[in-house]
Design a protein around this motif. Structure first.
Motif, short mmCIF file in Angstrom:
data_model
loop_
_atom_site.label_atom_id
_atom_site.label_comp_id
_atom_site.label_asym_id
_atom_site.label_seq_id
_atom_site.Cartn_x
_atom_site.Cartn_y
_atom_site.Cartn_z
N LEU B 2 -55.39 5.55 50.97
CA LEU B 2 -56.38 5.94 49.98
C LEU B 2 -55.74 6.01 48.60
O LEU B 2 -54.55 6.24 48.47
CB LEU B 2 -56.93 7.32 50.32
N ALA B 3 -56.58 5.82 47.59
CA ALA B 3 -56.04 5.86 46.24
C ALA B 3 -55.92 7.30 45.75
O ALA B 3 -55.23 7.58 44.78
CB ALA B 3 -56.94 5.06 45.31
N GLY B 4 -56.60 8.21 46.41
CA GLY B 4 -56.64 9.60 45.95
C GLY B 4 -55.30 10.30 46.07
O GLY B 4 -54.36 9.76 46.63
N PRO B 5 -55.22 11.50 45.51
CA PRO B 5 -53.95 12.23 45.52
C PRO B 5 -53.52 12.63 46.93
O PRO B 5 -54.36 12.86 47.79
CB PRO B 5 -54.24 13.46 44.67
N ILE B 6 -52.23 12.68 47.14
CA ILE B 6 -51.69 13.12 48.42
C ILE B 6 -51.35 14.60 48.31
O ILE B 6 -50.76 15.03 47.31
CB ILE B 6 -50.44 12.28 48.77
N LEU B 7 -51.77 15.36 49.30
CA LEU B 7 -51.55 16.80 49.22
C LEU B 7 -50.13 17.14 49.62
O LEU B 7 -49.57 16.53 50.52
CB LEU B 7 -52.54 17.50 50.13
N ALA B 8 -49.60 18.12 48.93
CA ALA B 8 -48.23 18.54 49.24
C ALA B 8 -48.20 19.26 50.59
O ALA B 8 -49.11 20.00 50.92
CB ALA B 8 -47.74 19.46 48.14
N PRO B 9 -47.15 19.02 51.38
CA PRO B 9 -47.06 19.69 52.68
C PRO B 9 -46.92 21.20 52.51
O PRO B 9 -46.38 21.67 51.51
CB PRO B 9 -45.79 19.11 53.30
N GLU B 10 -47.43 21.94 53.45
CA GLU B 10 -47.30 23.39 53.41
C GLU B 10 -47.15 23.87 54.84
O GLU B 10 -47.44 23.14 55.78
CB GLU B 10 -48.54 24.01 52.76
N THR B 11 -46.67 25.08 54.99
CA THR B 11 -46.62 25.62 56.34
C THR B 11 -47.36 26.94 56.36
O THR B 11 -47.42 27.66 55.37
CB THR B 11 -45.17 25.89 56.80
N SER B 35 -52.43 30.34 40.23
CA SER B 35 -53.69 29.60 40.08
C SER B 35 -54.59 30.24 39.02
O SER B 35 -55.80 30.19 39.14
CB SER B 35 -54.47 29.56 41.39
N ARG B 37 -55.42 29.27 36.28
CA ARG B 37 -56.32 28.29 35.69
C ARG B 37 -57.64 28.21 36.45
O ARG B 37 -58.70 28.07 35.86
CB ARG B 37 -55.68 26.91 35.72
N LEU B 38 -57.54 28.29 37.78
CA LEU B 38 -58.73 28.25 38.62
C LEU B 38 -59.60 29.47 38.34
O LEU B 38 -60.81 29.37 38.14
CB LEU B 38 -58.33 28.21 40.10
N LEU B 122 -62.74 28.14 52.39
CA LEU B 122 -61.51 27.56 51.86
C LEU B 122 -60.42 28.61 51.86
O LEU B 122 -60.70 29.79 51.68
CB LEU B 122 -61.72 27.10 50.40
N ARG B 123 -59.19 28.16 52.06
CA ARG B 123 -58.09 29.12 51.96
C ARG B 123 -57.61 29.16 50.53
O ARG B 123 -56.90 28.28 50.07
CB ARG B 123 -56.95 28.75 52.90
#
Lengths: 248, 280
Positions: B2-11, B35, B37-38, B122-123
């Motif tokens: 996909l052209a969209g952004p790749i999410l950063a891995p998290e645990t 966050s 800004r959010l 959403l988390r």
């Protein structure tokens, strides 16, 4: 490498605001199987009971079972929304959850503003946000409606926007509820191709569904839940056959 | 691909036998403030949506405060036997700050229930919802604060060199608003009766706190005033602006109240953070 691991996972929903003792008694008498009182004397519904499973990279897992079996609750627990009351849960890898299409949407904002908002929810930088915006605008095909508040959208348009936003980011672990497979026919072809792409890009897929066709076509493993417990776990054909045989 | 952004891995790991609540709460606070800004974007949306279609929007608050000051100023200066020049600067600062305090406390009660849709889907760090409530009210407050300057200008009241201390007071107020949003937001999600109780307390507090009246009118009893947390917080701004700096005791009280509220709020947050998704 993505990995999901659960040991003795237990999730309970407290039923608050149940002040009337008679109501409490009646509930407990009727459905004693899943409604019970816990140590603190609260009435709780056992949504998930002692689940053990391990999902490794490359697995495509279908969660099947009746309504109320705990499929969506399990998805939400995996998404880190519901904290378990018992057991352990560990998840490695970036998560994409497509559980509710309207999650985090602001009805008074335009499609474009909602995309930006989602980018903020996902902590994306400005460059990534621009990419997301472009990608969503192109895929959803809303044209000028991207700049109209979404409460003016038709149901189909809202789904298209939600779908485009949710599927424009590439997660390692994809959690999906089956609403994603319901849309207008014209959009479905495009959506299916997109989902296939997303699914093949993800390390792990967990999908809750009632559609056995999807289970057979997409999944490499099926977990059948009933009343919050795992009753079968294995290759899709085997699990589906056993379920059919049982239900007659 | 996909052209969209790749999410950063998290645990994400959770063990009910060893929940590491303090660590999770710290992470929530850290991620939440990162966050900001959010939270800011959401607060601006709230304000925009609240005043959608209104011509002067949040300035309605300014206008109503101005009318209140004018009406109450004329009446109470007479009732209390004070000159307008003496009374109005006191009333303006008190009323404007009180409106901010009142709005922040009342809004704190819905900080979490208001974000129900997000919390269940959403988390997102819960800290974001508390920050959103603080920012929302800070934005509204920014529309009324200029009233203070206007009244000071009209009456030629010039605050002394200690005026910048009011900024410290403002910071204290913001810290309190944040802790209150975190604490009341969660408590009100669990116990739905707390909201109306808080509203009642605030109404009573309006009359028990020197807003319409001046502290010196209490004479000997004024020594007990620092026991009122609202007075202490109010005085950290009113003192520097109107009375040539607040008494050290008042500052001490304000800091103590903030620390106590912070400790209660953070402890509660750490203990019950995981339950919030079930409460809203």
């Amino acid at each position: 490498m993505a990995l999901i691991e659960a040991q003795g996972l237990r999730v309970e929903f407290p039923l608050y605001h149940l002040a009337a003792r008679s109501l409490k008694k009646r509930l407990l008498a009727r459905a004693a199987a899943r409604v019970r009182t816990d140590e603190a004397n609260r009435v709780v519904v056992s949504a998930l009971r002692d689940l053990d499973f391990r999902i490794g990279s490359g697995e495509r897992v279908a969660l099947i079972g009746r309504n109320g079996a705990g499929k969506t609750t399990l998805l939400r627990s995996l998404a880190g929304i519901y904290e378990p009351v018992g057991g352990r849960l560990s998840i490695d890898g970036s998560l994409g959850s497509m559980i509710d299409p309207a999650a985090g949407m602001d009805q008074d904002s335009t499609g474009r503003e909602n995309v930006r908002l989602r980018a903020l929810y996902r902590n994306l930088g400005p460059a990534e946000q621009a990419r997301l915006e472009e990608e969503v605008a192109e895929f959803a095909g809303l044209g000028e409606f991207m700049d109209v508040p979404i409460k003016g959208y038709s149901a189909g348009m809202a789904i298209r926007l939600a779908f485009a936003i949710a599927t424009s980011m590439q997660p390692q672990i994809l959690l999906m509820d089956e609403w994603f497979l319901a849309g207008d026919a014209a959009f479905m072809g495009k959506a299916e191709a997109r989902l296939a792409e997303l699914v093949s890009g993800a390390d792990i897929l967990v999908i809750a569904t009632h559609d056995m066709e999807i289970v057979r076509r997409w999944c490499t493993r099926a977990i059948r839940l009933d009343a919050g417990r795992i009753v079968a776990d294995g290759p899709p054909d085997q699990v589906i056959e056993a379920m059919m045989a049982e239900l007659g | 691909m996909l052209a969209g952004p790749i999410l950063a891995p998290e645990t994400y790991a959770f063990d009910a036998a060893a929940p590491r609540r303090a660590e999770l709460a710290r992470k929530d606070l850290r991620d939440g403030f990162a966050s900001w800004r959010l939270a800011w974007a959401l607060a601006r949306l709230d304000l925009r949506n609240r005043y959608r279609g209104s011509v002067i929007g949040p300035f309605w608050m300014t206008l109503s405060t101005a009318l209140m000051i004018l009406g109450l100023g004329l009446l109470y200066s007479r009732l209390l036997g004070l000159s307008l020049a003496d009374y109005l600067p006191h009333l303006t600062v008190s009323l404007v700050v009180w409106n901010v305090v009142n709005a922040m406390v009342t809004d704190a009660c819905i900080a979490m229930t208001h974000a129900e849709g997000v919390i269940r889907q959403l988390r997102v760090p819960f800290t974001v919802h508390a920050l959103r409530s603080v920012f929302r009210n800070a934005l509204t407050a920014a529309h009324s604060l200029p009233l203070i300057l206007v009244v000071f200008a009209i009456f030629g009241h010039l605050p002394g060199p200690e005026a910048p201390l009011a900024i410290l007071g403002l910071i204290l107020l913001m810290a309190n608003a944040f802790f209150a949003s975190l604490f009341l937001g969660m408590v009100c999600a669990r116990f739905r009766d707390v909201g109306p109780i808080v509203a009642n307390i605030m109404q009573l507090a309006f009359f028990l706190t020197p807003i319409l009246w001046k502290p010196e009118l209490l004479k000997g009893l004024a020594v007990w005033l620092p026991l009122n947390p609202f007075y202490a917080v109010l005085e950290t701004m009113r003192g520097p602006l109107v009375e040539g700096g607040g008494a050290p005791l008042v500052w001490l009280a304000a800091v103590v109240y903030t620390v106590v509220l912070g400790a209660v709020s953070l402890t509660f947050f750490a203990r019950f953070r995981g339950r919030l998704a079930f409460w809203v």
